[in-house]
Design a protein around this motif. Structure first.
Motif, mmCIF file in Angstrom:
data_model
loop_
_atom_site.group_PDB
_atom_site.id
_atom_site.type_symbol
_atom_site.label_atom_id
_atom_site.label_comp_id
_atom_site.label_asym_id
_atom_site.label_seq_id
_atom_site.Cartn_x
_atom_site.Cartn_y
_atom_site.Cartn_z
ATOM 1 N N ALA A 245 0.814 -1.210 0.000
ATOM 2 C CA ALA A 245 0.000 0.000 0.000
ATOM 3 C C ALA A 245 0.852 1.266 0.000
ATOM 4 C CB ALA A 245 -0.943 -0.009 1.202
ATOM 5 N N ASP A 246 1.996 1.246 0.714
ATOM 6 C CA ASP A 246 2.814 2.468 0.755
ATOM 7 C C ASP A 246 3.413 2.788 -0.611
ATOM 8 O OD1 ASP A 246 4.444 0.205 0.967
ATOM 9 O OD2 ASP A 246 5.996 1.249 2.100
ATOM 10 N N LEU A 247 3.755 1.742 -1.378
ATOM 11 C CA LEU A 247 4.265 1.964 -2.735
ATOM 12 C C LEU A 247 3.163 2.492 -3.647
ATOM 13 C CD1 LEU A 247 6.500 -1.211 -3.283
ATOM 14 C CD2 LEU A 247 7.256 1.135 -2.849
ATOM 15 N N LEU A 248 1.967 1.949 -3.474
ATOM 16 C CA LEU A 248 0.833 2.394 -4.290
ATOM 17 C C LEU A 248 0.498 3.857 -3.992
ATOM 18 C CD1 LEU A 248 -1.278 1.205 -6.336
ATOM 19 C CD2 LEU A 248 -2.824 1.280 -4.412
ATOM 20 N N LEU A 249 0.539 4.215 -2.720
ATOM 21 C CA LEU A 249 0.288 5.605 -2.342
ATOM 22 C C LEU A 249 1.352 6.528 -2.941
ATOM 23 C CD1 LEU A 249 -0.722 4.941 1.350
ATOM 24 C CD2 LEU A 249 -2.224 5.955 -0.392
ATOM 25 N N ASN B 56 -17.986 -3.583 4.974
ATOM 26 C CA ASN B 56 -19.058 -3.112 5.865
ATOM 27 C C ASN B 56 -19.143 -1.587 5.853
ATOM 28 O OD1 ASN B 56 -16.888 -2.280 7.440
ATOM 29 N ND2 ASN B 56 -16.932 -4.132 8.698
ATOM 30 N N ASP B 57 -20.065 -1.052 6.653
ATOM 31 C CA ASP B 57 -20.287 0.395 6.654
ATOM 32 C C ASP B 57 -19.038 1.162 7.081
ATOM 33 O OD1 ASP B 57 -22.818 -0.151 5.857
ATOM 34 O OD2 ASP B 57 -23.825 0.529 7.683
ATOM 35 N N ASP B 58 -18.273 0.589 7.991
ATOM 36 C CA ASP B 58 -17.051 1.253 8.451
ATOM 37 C C ASP B 58 -16.048 1.375 7.299
ATOM 38 O OD1 ASP B 58 -15.061 2.165 10.542
ATOM 39 O OD2 ASP B 58 -14.070 0.346 9.812
ATOM 40 N N ALA B 59 -15.843 0.263 6.558
ATOM 41 C CA ALA B 59 -14.909 0.279 5.422
ATOM 42 C C ALA B 59 -15.391 1.246 4.342
ATOM 43 C CB ALA B 59 -14.759 -1.130 4.845
ATOM 44 N N LEU B 60 -16.687 1.172 4.017
ATOM 45 C CA LEU B 60 -17.232 2.050 2.977
ATOM 46 C C LEU B 60 -17.125 3.518 3.380
ATOM 47 C CD1 LEU B 60 -20.405 -0.026 2.009
ATOM 48 C CD2 LEU B 60 -18.398 0.349 0.569
ATOM 49 N N GLY B 61 -17.384 3.804 4.634
ATOM 50 C CA GLY B 61 -17.290 5.181 5.107
ATOM 51 C C GLY B 61 -15.879 5.723 4.986
ATOM 52 N N LYS B 62 -14.897 4.898 5.379
ATOM 53 C CA LYS B 62 -13.500 5.321 5.285
ATOM 54 C C LYS B 62 -13.093 5.518 3.821
ATOM 55 C CE LYS B 62 -10.441 3.793 8.229
ATOM 56 N NZ LYS B 62 -9.478 2.964 8.967
ATOM 57 N N MET B 63 -13.564 4.610 2.942
ATOM 58 C CA MET B 63 -13.253 4.719 1.519
ATOM 59 C C MET B 63 -13.817 6.016 0.940
ATOM 60 S SD MET B 63 -13.948 0.699 0.729
ATOM 61 C CE MET B 63 -14.399 0.887 -0.979
ATOM 62 N N TYR B 64 -15.055 6.320 1.308
ATOM 63 C CA TYR B 64 -15.674 7.544 0.783
ATOM 64 C C TYR B 64 -14.904 8.788 1.234
ATOM 65 C CZ TYR B 64 -18.975 11.271 -0.141
ATOM 66 O OH TYR B 64 -19.550 12.435 -0.592
ATOM 67 N N LYS B 65 -14.542 8.820 2.510
ATOM 68 C CA LYS B 65 -13.806 9.990 3.028
ATOM 69 C C LYS B 65 -12.457 10.145 2.339
ATOM 70 C CE LYS B 65 -15.979 9.855 7.596
ATOM 71 N NZ LYS B 65 -15.845 9.288 8.944
ATOM 72 N N SER B 66 -11.880 9.019 1.889
ATOM 73 C CA SER B 66 -10.558 9.078 1.241
ATOM 74 C C SER B 66 -10.650 9.477 -0.229
ATOM 75 C CB SER B 66 -9.862 7.715 1.350
ATOM 76 O OG SER B 66 -10.405 6.799 0.403
ATOM 77 N N GLY B 67 -11.882 9.599 -0.752
ATOM 78 C CA GLY B 67 -12.030 10.040 -2.154
ATOM 79 C C GLY B 67 -12.671 9.024 -3.071
ATOM 80 N N GLY C 219 -4.213 5.575 4.169
ATOM 81 C CA GLY C 219 -3.059 6.358 3.710
ATOM 82 C C GLY C 219 -3.464 7.667 3.060
ATOM 83 N N LEU C 220 -4.499 7.626 2.240
ATOM 84 C CA LEU C 220 -4.979 8.851 1.585
ATOM 85 C C LEU C 220 -5.487 9.851 2.621
ATOM 86 C CD1 LEU C 220 -6.868 7.296 -1.485
ATOM 87 C CD2 LEU C 220 -4.725 8.599 -1.553
ATOM 88 N N LEU C 221 -6.197 9.334 3.640
ATOM 89 C CA LEU C 221 -6.721 10.213 4.685
ATOM 90 C C LEU C 221 -5.602 10.831 5.516
ATOM 91 C CD1 LEU C 221 -9.774 8.068 5.843
ATOM 92 C CD2 LEU C 221 -9.888 10.350 4.816
ATOM 93 N N GLU C 222 -4.617 10.012 5.886
ATOM 94 C CA GLU C 222 -3.511 10.513 6.703
ATOM 95 C C GLU C 222 -2.709 11.580 5.973
ATOM 96 O OE1 GLU C 222 -1.296 7.090 7.880
ATOM 97 O OE2 GLU C 222 -2.803 6.407 9.335
ATOM 98 N N ASN C 223 -2.542 11.377 4.644
ATOM 99 C CA ASN C 223 -1.762 12.343 3.862
ATOM 100 C C ASN C 223 -2.576 13.564 3.434
ATOM 101 O OD1 ASN C 223 1.037 11.188 3.362
ATOM 102 N ND2 ASN C 223 -0.224 9.429 2.799
ATOM 103 N N LYS C 224 -3.919 13.460 3.614
ATOM 104 C CA LYS C 224 -4.831 14.567 3.266
ATOM 105 C C LYS C 224 -4.685 14.976 1.801
ATOM 106 C CE LYS C 224 -4.971 16.280 8.003
ATOM 107 N NZ LYS C 224 -4.659 17.337 8.965
ATOM 108 N N TRP C 225 -4.519 13.973 0.944
ATOM 109 C CA TRP C 225 -4.434 14.249 -0.490
ATOM 110 C C TRP C 225 -5.841 14.337 -1.075
ATOM 111 C CZ3 TRP C 225 -0.518 9.719 -1.249
ATOM 112 C CH2 TRP C 225 0.745 10.137 -0.803
#
Length: 587
Positions: A350-354, A408-419, A387-393
Motif C-alpha cells: 500500500a505504501d508503494l501504491l500511495l 461493511n459500513d465502516d470500510a465504505l465510510g472510510k473509503m468515501y472519506k478518502s475520495g 493512507g490517503l486520509l492521513e496524507n490529506k491528499w
C-alpha cells in the motif's frame, strides 16, 4: 537501442491504457533510455476527427462513386453481392459529410474542455464523433468504425481470415491510414524492437496490420506482440505458423522482464531461449519459454505516461489507471478466464501504491485514478483509504471490488472519506441458485446490504450482470433485472449497469465439467484456429437463442430507465461527472 511500444486501435478514447506506461517505466528504470510509447488509437482518432480529413474522405468517396457508376454503365456489367447496399452507403455519406464535418472539431473541443460537463453538449459531441467515423468509414464498406470499435467481415478468430484482411485495401480501414499518417514517423525513428500491445479482440486486425506494414518495409526490426489476447492463445500459437511471417515473437503473461531481456538479445547474441514468457520460431519449430515468469510488484516502478498525448484523450482531465494487484484473488467463478492473464495473485504494498498515486497526481496534474485490478481486496482498500486520509491528499478514485462481507459500513465510510467516488461490482445474477452454480461465492442478502451501504455513504456503483448462464430460466433472469431496476438505485447519482450475454470462454472452469452446468455438449466453432470460445447445447434452462432474446429485452428495459451517457458509456467519464457534480474539482 531504440524501442517503440505501440497501443493500436480500437480502444476507449477517454483515458490511456496501463500496459505501455508500465513497460516504459520498467525499461527506463533499467537503463533503456531510447524507448518511445505511442497510443496509435488516440492519435488516429485525432487525425480522423478534423474537418480537413473529412473533406479528403468526402472527395475519395465521390471518386469511388464515380468509378462505380462508370462500371455500372458498361455493357455486360453484373452487380457483385452487396453492391447496391454499398452504393447506398456511399451516396448517404456524400449527402451527409458536408454538414457533419463542420461540427467535428467543435465536438472534439467540447469533450476536452469544461463543455464536457454539460450533459447535452457531451451527448451531442459523442454522437457527432461516432457519426463522423461511421460515415467516413463507408469508404471501406462493409467495414465500419466507431470511437470504441471497428467491425469488418473478417473473423478475428481465424488466421486465414485475418490474413485476407491484412492486404485488403478496399476494406481494411487501417491499411492506408497507417501508410499515410503513421508509417513514415515509425520508420524514421528506426526502432530495432517494436512491441505491440493487443489486449482486446478489436485490436487484432489493426495491430497485425501495422506489424505487417512495418515488417514489409524493414525485415530487420524485431516485432513482438504482447497482451492478454495471445496469452489466452498459447496452445493455438503452436499450430498457427503463419503469424510468425509478420511477427517475430509473442510475449505472454507479464512483459517487464521479458521485454528487457528481449531487447538485450535483439541487440546482442539473439539467444531467445533466455527470454522469459516468449513464444517464437526457431529451426522450423515453435518454442515456448517456460516456466512462465511472474513479476514482483513491489520491485516495479511507478507507471510512466511521458510521451503519451494526454491532451488528446476525449476528457477535460486525465483519469490515470493504476494497479494495486495483479491476478484475481478469488479465481473460482465458473464463467471467467480473466485469472489466466496472470500466473498468480500478488499485491503491491500500500505504501508503494500511495507513492505511485502521489507522484502521478503531481506530475500529470490530476486527482483522478482508476484501480484496474480484477478486484481490489478489502484489506488493501482499507490501507489505501487510511493512507490517503492521513496524507490529506485530494484524490478521487474508483475501482473494481467483490461483494465481500468485510465490505461493511465502516470500510465504505472510510473509503468515501478518502475520495472513493464509485465501485464496480460483478453482480452477474441476483438469484441465489444461479450465483451458487456460478461459484461466485456471494450471497444475495450481502449484495443488498453492501449496495445499501454505498447509498448511505454516497459511493456510486456499477453492476455487471450476465444473462443466459447455463440452466438460468427466464424467471431467474427477470429477478436480476428487477433487482437492478430498483428505484433507489436508478435515483442514485452515478448508477450504471451493463448486461452481457453469456459466452462460453476458452479455459473457463465451466468447460472442464460441462455436465455439472446442465450442458449437453460444447463445440469449438469450425475454422477458428484462434478461437476464444465455444458453442454449447443446454439440457435445461434457456437455450442460447432464448438467452439472446432475454438479453435484448434486458437491454431495452435498462435503456428505458438508464441514460447510457456518461456512466454506461465510459467509467472514467462517469468518475469525472460524479466529482464535478459534487462541486469538488481539482485545482
Amino acid at each position: 537501442m531504440k524501442i517503440l511500444l505501440i497501443f493500436p486501435p480500437s480502444w476507449h478514447p477517454s483515458q490511456p491504457y496501463l500496459s505501455l506506461p508500465s513497460l516504459t517505466a520498467f525499461l527506463r528504470q533499467s537503463g533503456v533510455c531510447d524507448v518511445v510509447q505511442r497510443d496509435i488509437n488516440i492519435e488516429l482518432l485525432d487525425v480522423l476527427l478534423t474537418e480537413k480529413t473529412c473533406g479528403e474522405f468526402y472527395q475519395r468517396i465521390v471518386d469511388k462513386l464515380r468509378r462505380m457508376d462508370t462500371m455500372r454503365a458498361a455493357p455486360h456489367w453484373g452487380a457483385a453481392p452487396g453492391e447496391r447496399e454499398k452504393r447506398q452507403a456511399l451516396v448517404h455519406a456524400v449527402e451527409t459529410i458536408p454538414d457533419i464535418m463542420k461540427k467535428v472539431e467543435s465536438a472534439k473541443r467540447t469533450l476536452r474542455s469544461e463543455g464536457f460537463y454539460d450533459l447535452d453538449r457531451y451527448i451531442e459531441s459523442i454522437n457527432v464523433v461516432n457519426e463522423v467515423l461511421g460515415i467516413i468509414s463507408t469508404l471501406y464498406y462493409p467495414s465500419s468504425l466507431t470511437a470504441l470499435n471497428n467491425d469488418m467481415r473478417y473473423s478475428v478468430y481465424s488466421s486465414q481470415e485475418i490474413f485476407k484482411a491484412l492486404d485488403n485495401e478496399e476494406e481494411n480501414i487501417f491499411l492506408n491510414l497507417y501508410k499515410d499518417y503513421f508509417l513514415p514517423s515509425i520508420l524514421e525513428f528506426s526502432p530495432k524492437l517494436v512491441g505491440i500491445s493487443i489486449t482486446s479482440t478489436s485490436q487484432i486486425i489493426p495491430g497485425l496490420t501495422l506489424a505487417k506494414l512495418i515488417k514489409d518495409r524493414n525485415k530487420e526490426v524485431h516485432i513482438t506482440i504482447g497482451g492478454s489476447v495471445f496469452t489466452k492463445l498459447i496452445e493455438n500459437l503452436k499450430k498457427v505458423d503463419s503469424l510468425f511471417s509478420i511477427v517475430d515473437s509473442f510475449v505472454v503473461f507479464e512483459g517487464e522482464h521479458a521485454l528487457l531481456e528481449l531487447a538485450g538479445q535483439v541487440d546482442g547474441k539473439r539467444d531467445f531461449k533466455k527470454v522469459p514468457n516468449l513464444i517464437y520460431r526457431e529451426n522450423n519449430a515453435t518454442r515456448i519459454n517456460e516456466p512462465f515468469y511472474a513479476e514482483d510488484l513491489n520491485r516495479l516502478p511507478t507507471p510512466d505516461f511521458d510521451g503519451l498525448p494526454l491532451r488528446l484523450y476525449h476528457a477535460p482531465a486525465s483519469v490515470l489507471p493504476v494497479q494495486t494487484s495483479r491476478g484475481c484473488y478469488y479465481r473460482k467463478c465458473a464463467f471467467c478466464n480473466l485469472h489466466l492473464d496472470h500466473r498468480n495473485f500478488r499485491l503491491r504494498k500500500a505504501d508503494l501504491l500511495l507513492e505511485d498515486i502521489n507522484k502521478l497526481s503531481q506530475k500529470y496534474h490530476t486527482p483522478y485514478f482508476f484501480f484496474t485490478d480484477e478486484s481490489v481486496p478489502v484489506n488493501q482498500l482499507r490501507e489505501i483509504s487510511q493512507g490517503l486520509l492521513e496524507n490529506k491528499w485530494d484524490i478521487k478514485w474508483m475501482g473494481g471490488v467483490r461483494f465481500e462481507n468485510a465490505l461493511n459500513d465502516d470500510a465504505l465510510g472510510k473509503m468515501y472519506k478518502s475520495g472513493c467516488q464509485k465501485l464496480v461490482f460483478g453482480l452477474e445474477s441476483y438469484n441465489q441458485r444461479v450465483l451458487d452454480l456460478m461459484k461466485k461465492g456471494i450471497k444475495a442478502d450481502i449484495v443488498k446490504r453492501i449496495l445499501d451501504g454505498c447509498l448511505k455513504v454516497g459511493i456510486a456503483f456499477h453492476l455487471y450482470i450476465i444473462i443466459g448462464f447455463p440452466t438460468e430460466t427466464e424467471k431467474e433472469a427477470l429477478e436480476t433485472l428487477d433487482f437492478v431496476l430498483r428505484k433507489e438505485y436508478l435515483d442514485s447519482p452515478g448508477f450504471s449497469c451493463l448486461p452481457s450475454l453469456f459466452g462460453m470462454e476458452k479455459d473457463s472452469p465451466i468447460t472442464q465439467n460441462p455436465s455439472e452446468y446442465g450442458l449437453a455438449s460444447i463445440m469449438a466453432p469450425g475454422g477458428e484456429d484462434l478461437g476464444l470460445g465455444y458453442f454449447y447445447e443446454v439440457v435445461q434452462g434457456m437455450s442460447p437463442e432464448e438467452a439472446e432474446r432475454m438479453y435484448q429485452y434486458v437491454i431495452s428495459q435498462l435503456s428505458e430507465s438508464l441514460c447510457p451517457f456518461p456512466y454506461n458509456y465510459s467509467m472514467s467519464d462517469g468518475l469525472l461527472y460524479i466529482t464535478h457534480n459534487k462541486g469538488k474539482c481539482f485545482h
